[in-house]
Design a protein around this motif. Structure first.
Motif, PDB file in Angstrom:
ATOM      1  N   VAL A  49       0.976  -1.259  -0.047  1.00 59.07           N
ATOM      2  CA  VAL A  49       0.266   0.621  -0.028  1.00 59.07           C
ATOM      3  C   VAL A  49       0.680   1.174   0.066  1.00 59.07           C
ATOM      4  O   VAL A  49       2.138   0.954   0.613  1.00 59.07           O
ATOM      5  N   ARG A  50       0.244   2.570  -0.632  1.00 61.87           N
ATOM      6  CA  ARG A  50       1.249   3.684  -0.683  1.00 61.87           C
ATOM      7  C   ARG A  50       0.974   4.103   0.997  1.00 61.87           C
ATOM      8  O   ARG A  50      -0.117   4.184   0.956  1.00 61.87           O
ATOM      9  N   LEU A  51       1.896   4.681   1.314  1.00 61.05           N
ATOM     10  CA  LEU A  51       1.961   5.695   2.302  1.00 61.05           C
ATOM     11  C   LEU A  51       2.339   6.426   2.222  1.00 61.05           C
ATOM     12  O   LEU A  51       1.696   7.355   3.040  1.00 61.05           O
ATOM     13  N   LEU A  52       2.211   7.627   1.122  1.00 70.13           N
ATOM     14  CA  LEU A  52       2.943   8.898   1.661  1.00 70.13           C
ATOM     15  C   LEU A  52       2.764   9.252   0.010  1.00 70.13           C
ATOM     16  O   LEU A  52       3.333   8.788  -1.112  1.00 70.13           O
ATOM     17  N   HIS A  53       1.625  10.927   0.177  1.00 71.60           N
ATOM     18  CA  HIS A  53       2.150  11.432  -1.445  1.00 71.60           C
ATOM     19  C   HIS A  53       3.106  11.652  -1.609  1.00 71.60           C
ATOM     20  O   HIS A  53       3.401  12.533  -1.209  1.00 71.60           O
ATOM     21  N   ARG A  54       4.066  12.002  -2.466  1.00 75.45           N
ATOM     22  CA  ARG A  54       5.053  12.803  -2.525  1.00 75.45           C
ATOM     23  C   ARG A  54       5.225  13.753  -4.235  1.00 75.45           C
ATOM     24  O   ARG A  54       4.582  13.230  -5.219  1.00 75.45           O
ATOM     25  N   SER A  55       5.951  14.624  -4.020  1.00 70.44           N
ATOM     26  CA  SER A  55       5.894  15.320  -4.847  1.00 70.44           C
ATOM     27  C   SER A  55       7.737  16.371  -4.763  1.00 70.44           C
ATOM     28  O   SER A  55       7.908  16.111  -3.768  1.00 70.44           O
ATOM     29  N   THR A  56       7.692  16.937  -6.057  1.00 68.46           N
ATOM     30  CA  THR A  56       9.289  17.600  -5.977  1.00 68.46           C
ATOM     31  C   THR A  56       8.766  18.703  -4.438  1.00 68.46           C
ATOM     32  O   THR A  56       9.796  19.090  -4.030  1.00 68.46           O
ATOM     33  N   ARG A  57       7.881  18.991  -4.416  1.00 73.92           N
ATOM     34  CA  ARG A  57       8.133  20.176  -3.154  1.00 73.92           C
ATOM     35  C   ARG A  57       7.541  20.308  -1.990  1.00 73.92           C
ATOM     36  O   ARG A  57       7.731  20.608  -0.988  1.00 73.92           O
ATOM     37  N   SER A  58       6.370  18.629  -1.575  1.00 71.48           N
ATOM     38  CA  SER A  58       5.811  18.575  -0.914  1.00 71.48           C
ATOM     39  C   SER A  58       6.030  17.128  -0.432  1.00 71.48           C
ATOM     40  O   SER A  58       6.394  15.588  -1.307  1.00 71.48           O
ATOM     41  N   VAL A  59       5.466  16.186   0.738  1.00 76.93           N
ATOM     42  CA  VAL A  59       5.189  15.454   0.964  1.00 76.93           C
ATOM     43  C   VAL A  59       4.291  14.989   1.453  1.00 76.93           C
ATOM     44  O   VAL A  59       4.180  15.485   2.593  1.00 76.93           O
ATOM     45  N   ARG A  60       2.891  14.156   1.480  1.00 77.57           N
ATOM     46  CA  ARG A  60       2.009  13.970   2.936  1.00 77.57           C
ATOM     47  C   ARG A  60       1.341  12.760   2.815  1.00 77.57           C
ATOM     48  O   ARG A  60       1.991  11.669   2.061  1.00 77.57           O
ATOM     49  N   LEU A  61       0.887  12.441   3.478  1.00 75.01           N
ATOM     50  CA  LEU A  61       0.191  10.940   4.125  1.00 75.01           C
ATOM     51  C   LEU A  61      -0.674  10.853   3.685  1.00 75.01           C
ATOM     52  O   LEU A  61      -2.291  11.646   2.755  1.00 75.01           O
ATOM     53  N   THR A  62      -1.248   9.687   2.803  1.00 79.08           N
ATOM     54  CA  THR A  62      -2.243   8.665   2.224  1.00 79.08           C
ATOM     55  C   THR A  62      -3.368   8.735   3.142  1.00 79.08           C
ATOM     56  O   THR A  62      -3.241   8.419   4.376  1.00 79.08           O
ATOM     57  N   GLU A  63      -4.136   7.978   2.847  1.00 75.67           N
ATOM     58  CA  GLU A  63      -5.314   7.891   3.588  1.00 75.67           C
ATOM     59  C   GLU A  63      -4.608   6.601   4.729  1.00 75.67           C
ATOM     60  O   GLU A  63      -4.978   5.925   5.748  1.00 75.67           O
ATOM     61  N   ALA A  64      -4.534   4.855   3.656  1.00 77.61           N
ATOM     62  CA  ALA A  64      -4.139   4.606   3.712  1.00 77.61           C
ATOM     63  C   ALA A  64      -3.001   5.182   5.449  1.00 77.61           C
ATOM     64  O   ALA A  64      -2.490   4.328   6.717  1.00 77.61           O
ATOM     65  N   GLY A  65      -2.004   5.692   4.682  1.00 80.95           N
ATOM     66  CA  GLY A  65      -0.376   6.446   5.670  1.00 80.95           C
ATOM     67  C   GLY A  65      -1.239   7.032   6.693  1.00 80.95           C
ATOM     68  O   GLY A  65       0.105   7.121   8.002  1.00 80.95           O
ATOM     69  N   THR A  66      -2.243   7.324   7.100  1.00 89.34           N
ATOM     70  CA  THR A  66      -3.191   8.502   8.116  1.00 89.34           C
ATOM     71  C   THR A  66      -3.186   7.291   9.168  1.00 89.34           C
ATOM     72  O   THR A  66      -2.882   7.469  10.455  1.00 89.34           O
ATOM     73  N   VAL A  67      -4.195   6.122   8.792  1.00 86.66           N
ATOM     74  CA  VAL A  67      -4.065   5.267   9.146  1.00 86.66           C
ATOM     75  C   VAL A  67      -3.498   4.548   9.855  1.00 86.66           C
ATOM     76  O   VAL A  67      -3.523   4.344  11.370  1.00 86.66           O
ATOM     77  N   TYR A  68      -2.352   4.334   9.173  1.00 83.51           N
ATOM     78  CA  TYR A  68      -0.955   3.348   9.275  1.00 83.51           C
ATOM     79  C   TYR A  68       0.197   4.579  11.086  1.00 83.51           C
ATOM     80  O   TYR A  68       0.251   3.835  11.956  1.00 83.51           O
ATOM     81  N   ARG A  69       0.110   5.783  10.509  1.00 87.57           N
ATOM     82  CA  ARG A  69       0.745   6.478  11.605  1.00 87.57           C
ATOM     83  C   ARG A  69      -0.111   6.128  12.760  1.00 87.57           C
ATOM     84  O   ARG A  69      -0.005   6.594  13.653  1.00 87.57           O
ATOM     85  N   GLU A  70      -1.491   6.384  13.358  1.00 90.55           N
ATOM     86  CA  GLU A  70      -2.063   6.079  13.956  1.00 90.55           C
ATOM     87  C   GLU A  70      -2.574   5.712  15.149  1.00 90.55           C
ATOM     88  O   GLU A  70      -2.457   5.259  16.092  1.00 90.55           O
ATOM     89  N   ALA A  71      -2.289   4.673  14.377  1.00 82.43           N
ATOM     90  CA  ALA A  71      -1.329   2.690  14.943  1.00 82.43           C
ATOM     91  C   ALA A  71      -0.880   2.667  15.636  1.00 82.43           C
ATOM     92  O   ALA A  71       0.123   1.897  16.351  1.00 82.43           O
TER      93      ALA A  71
END
Length: 306
Positions: A49-71
């Motif tokens: 599963v993808r945990l992060l959305h990446r771009s050249t200037r930013s990175v943010r959590l995917t929905e799965a990444g957010t749930v994983y981080r909370e767990a």
């Protein structure tokens, strides 16, 4: 290389999630940015599963990444707590200390030091095993062995913590009945009480100036326990050859009398041995230091090795 480690990449992911930046996370972790990104991609591949959305200037959590981080909310605190707990063994006297010591030393000389150490270190418990056997410290899970003689092993640190001279002695009643030997060779006509685990066998060595007298003995009593030979000698069974740490109190009390005092006898060194490691546990270092201090001030253990 593919890894099955369930924790691989997690700390890198959490650092990026907290900082919202691979570069900042890499600085916090003291890693290269490429290595951090590689760890997270490997974690994503393992989880499927993808945990992060990446771009050249930013990175943010995917929905799965957010749930994983909370767990994983408390895992960093638990890892830090676990690290502090493990480090405490290096910096503080804590945990269980497993010691092997000979029966001759245990009751009168090691036990009082154990009692003092326990009083001074309430976070330590001690498992003291008394045996004449040469234990395998690592294989038998001992932290420390106390021995009169130890083979040098590269896996062990060996520190001399005391020394005790051998003394030939007998009870006044025995000497009154059988006479006092004037020379080592006269022991052949006396009842000798022999410690069966003396490392040079049934031979008592006496030295004076340049003279050396190696006296073979045919024991009337042979035993592998020093206190038992002590009791037999006090009861008048014969002449014993024992370390001062066994017979010293009886000699000072007058229940045993040293003989052949013009001759030198070997001195038994007392060693502490523990596994060689740069990170010696604080409880081991502290106990060995206390033991060495106690032995240095003892009339029967503070001698100089021969």
């Amino acid at each position: 290389m593919k890894t099955t480690d369930p924790l691989a990449g997690i700390m890198a992911f959490l650092a990026v999630a907290d900082r919202a930046s691979c570069t900042a996370a890499a600085e916090d972790l003291e890693m290269g940015r490429t290595a951090v990104d590689a760890q997270i991609r490997a974690l994503e591949a393992r989880l499927g599963v993808r945990l992060l959305h990446r771009s050249t200037r930013s990175v943010r959590l995917t929905e799965a990444g957010t749930v994983y981080r909370e767990a994983l909310a408390d895992i960093q605190d638990r890892v830090r707590d676990a690290g502090r707990t493990a480090t405490a063994f290096q910096t503080e006297a804590v945990g269980r200390l497993r010691i092997s010591a000979p029966p001759d030393l245990g009751p009168d000389h090691v036990a009082p030091v154990v009692a003092r150490f326990l009083a001074e270190n309430p976070a330590v418990s001690i498992d003291l095993q008394l045996s004449t056997d040469a234990v395998d410290l690592i294989g038998d899970s001992f932290d420390l062995a106390i021995r009169g003689a130890l083979a040098v092993e590269p896996t062990l640190v060996t520190r001399q913590i005391g020394a005790s001279p051998l003394i030939a002695c007998a009870s006044p009643s025995y000497l009154d009945q059988r006479g006092v030997p004037a020379a080592p060779q006269e022991l052949a006509t006396h009842a000798c009480l022999h410690f069966s685990e003396l490392r040079w066998g049934r031979k008592w060595r006496f030295e004076r100036d340049s003279q050396v007298a190696d006296v073979p003995v045919l024991p009337r009593l042979e035993c592998n326990n020093g206190p038992t030979l002590l009791a037999a000698a006090i009861a008048g069974a014969g002449i014993a050859l024992e370390p001062a740490f066994v017979v010293g109190p009886a000699i000072r009390a007058g229940t045993l009398v040293p003989i052949l005092t013009g001759w030198r006898l070997p001195v038994i060194p007392v060693h502490a041995a523990y596994p060689a490691n740069r990170n010696i546990a604080s409880k081991v270092r502290s106990f060995v230091t206390l033991l060495a201090t106690a032995f240095a001030g003892h009339p029967d253990l503070g001698g100089t090795p021969g």
